[in-house]
Design an enzyme around this catalytic site. Structure first.
Site, short mmCIF file in Angstrom:
data_model
loop_
_atom_site.label_atom_id
_atom_site.label_comp_id
_atom_site.label_asym_id
_atom_site.label_seq_id
_atom_site.Cartn_x
_atom_site.Cartn_y
_atom_site.Cartn_z
N GLY A 29 0.81 -1.22 0.00
CA GLY A 29 0.00 0.00 0.00
C GLY A 29 0.84 1.27 0.00
CB SER A 30 -0.06 4.65 1.15
OG SER A 30 -1.30 4.72 0.48
#
Length: 590
Positions: free
Chosen positions: A308-309
């Site tokens: 993810g981020s």
């Protein structure tokens, strides 16, 4: 009438002849015995004696003392304690104990060994037929030395004990999922106990002695001992006190957020030493059966999901290294963006067009902005940077079942994946892989192998440092320093505000990742990975919670735990507070 014929009488027996025959038989028998005696005692004496000697000799194994596992400061995490396995020689007992005293003896032993006296008595006595009685019947195992002494004081014939060893973990659940445990047979069954089993076990010895017909040791008989070689001690990089605090903090947050589980990792960025590798609801190695099998290992090294981020820092580093952008490069960021090949991407929430710098794109964790920045990187370059930072590669931490994650070759990426990898989707990673990305940036762009074992100590006290992979430069020192400075804005002005630590400058990134469990089930992993102090990095810390219910955002559920645990770690290690205010890059422009 005719007279009956006379019956002839038997001839008289020669008594002297009969005596001579008997004497001859006796003489022949005696001569045979003498011949056999001469054969046994003279001709075959050495052979017979050797056979008899071999029959009297018995050899028992002497188990080697298993090495200790200690933390980085020598605090014992796993050790072995002396125990005794109690047994009875039913033949010896029945020959030397009055049956009338059996009940009393069984009662005394039962009280000491926590057994039922009525069930113990027949085990002590054995079958009524002497031929069916056994020489070696275990009554119980793992008895403490003080209890064993009291057993001997009862002077019950035939009852004795064999010295054994039992693994003991004085810190209980602290680092339990890392340490693993030892099975009933004395072999490591999980964790480091399993990986380093041969080293910890050592070499068993043996004791040989003569015994009599009833199995008793002959005091003046032949005896010999081959000493056991104790196992080596294993020194870890973990710090017991930090591990305890981290486990307590993640346990509380898992309960508060409704998450299935959570992990905390702390890496010393200059050495790659893992100071904390904490799992929620950790197993107690003293009683592993109380914890489900699936929860006994360390999820940090084998659970794989999209990073993810938090992986956006890789895209930013690649763009800076390639000279495609600077921290203050300006972008107009929509909430939805269409890539050159027609693939559409959107941010986590709707918003008006934002005027963000490159630093602002990272601080606001914009998916669309990250694609806009990274689309100018060649596809293979995107893959190369992900690989150099450790995705798709084993960390070498040395835990059972470690996963290398998922990073397919760039040639196999479809039209969407080639862009999704820019913001942490389309690949899979462990939490430890994600942590090492930030540790590498904090170490000036040089990757140090994350490791749990500092080294070993042999029986002579000689220390043997662990062998580690050579350090590897991933990005330039300038790029790494720039990314860390950009990450400060994510804490000061962006999504990681809850990670702030009074007195220390913090750089970090929130993450909301997806975990695909199959059958269409998708769950979220909320995380925060940070570096502290940002002005002179010492630690890289990752806090991740799997499927939290109160919020899926790392800034809400993971960042507060980061603040608590990292703040404690900095003070515990004596790291001085930051001395100057952060010189932040702007996140927006007019």
């Amino acid at each position: 009438m005719a007279r009956a014929a006379a019956v002839a009488a038997p001839p008289p027996v020669d008594a002297s002849r009969r005596q001579a025959v008997l004497l001859a038989i006796v003489v022949v028998a005696l001569l045979a015995l003498v011949v056999r005696l001469v054969q046994v005692q003279v001709i075959e004496a050495s052979t017979v004696a050797a056979e008899a000697f071999d029959q009297r000799l018995t050899t028992v194994a002497i188990p080697a003392e298993r090495g200790d596992i200690v933390d980085s400061r020598g605090e014992v995490l796993a050790t072995s304690v002396v125990r005794y396995d109690i047994f009875v020689d039913q033949v010896h007992l029945s020959e030397n104990l009055d049956p009338a005293d059996l009940s009393e003896a069984a009662g005394a032993l039962a009280r000491l060994l926590d057994l039922d006296a009525a069930e113990l008595a027949p085990v002590l006595w054995g079958p009524e037929d002497p031929d069916d009685k056994r020489r070696y019947v275990y009554l119980t195992k793992g008895v403490a030395p003080d209890v064993y002494e009291k057993v001997l004081e009862q002077e019950v014939p035939g009852v004795a004990g064999d010295q054994a060893s039992e693994r003991y973990y004085p810190a209980g659940t602290t680092a339990g999922n890392v340490l693993g445990f030892v099975g009933a047979e004395g072999y490591g069954q999980a964790g480091l106990e399993q990986i380093y089993d041969e080293l910890l076990t050592g070499e068993p010895g043996s004791q040989t002695y003569e015994r009599g017909a009833r199995g008793q040791r002959i005091p003046t008989g032949e005896q010999g001992v081959e000493p056991a070689v104790p196992g080596e001690d294993l020194q870890l990089t973990l710090m017991r006190d930090l591990q305890y605090v981290a486990q307590d903090a993640i346990d509380e947050q898992v309960a508060a957020s409704g998450a299935e589980w959570g992990v905390v990792q702390i890496i010393d960025v200059s050495s790659g030493e893992i100071l904390v590798l904490a799992d929620s609801n950790a197993v107690d190695p003293n009683d592993p059966g109380a914890t489900p099998t699936a929860d006994r290992g360390s999820r940090s090294s084998w659970t794989v999901y999209e990073p993810g981020s938090t992986a956006k820092v890789v895209t930013m580093a690649a763009a800076l290294d390639a000279g495609l952008a600077t921290p203050t490069s300006q972008y107009v960021i929509p909430d939805q963006y269409t890539a050159p090949n027609g693939q559409q991407f959107k941010d986590s929430h709707e918003h008006e067009d934002l005027k963000l710098t490159l630093t602002g794109v990272l601080a606001e964790s914009s998916n669309t902005g990250t694609v806009m920045v990274g689309q100018n990187l060649p596809t293979q370059v995107r893959h190369d940077y992900l690989s150099k930072f450790g995705f798709g590669r084993l960390t070498g931490v040395g835990l059972p079942g470690e996963s290398a994650g998922i990073l397919h070759d760039a040639d196999s990426w479809d039209g969407r994946t080639q862009y999704a990898v820019l913001f942490g989707q389309g690949l899979g990673a462990t939490t430890l892989q994600s942590t090492q990305v930030f540790a590498t940036l904090a170490n000036g762009g040089v990757r140090k192998q994350p490791h749990l074992v500092k080294g070993t100590v042999d029986e002579d006290g000689t220390e043997h440092p662990a062998e580690l992979a050579e350090p590897e430069r991933v990005v330039s020192e300038e790029t790494a320093g720039t990314i860390v400075r950009m990450l400060e804005s994510a804490v000061a002005d962006g999504t990681g505000a809850n990670a702030a630590i009074p007195g220390y400058r913090v750089a970090g990134k929130t993450g909301t990742a997806q975990a695909f469990e199959g059958n269409g089930v998708i769950k979220h992993v909320a995380s925060f990975i940070g570096i502290a102090p940002a002005d002179d990095p010492v630690l890289a810390v990752n806090v991740a919670l799997y499927d939290p219910k109160t919020s899926i955002y790392g800034g809400a559920v993971a960042a507060p735990v980061f603040s608590e645990v990292t703040g404690y770690a900095l003070r515990y290690l004596g790291v001085p507070p930051s001395t100057g205010a952060a010189d932040l890059y702007p996140t927006t422009y007019e």
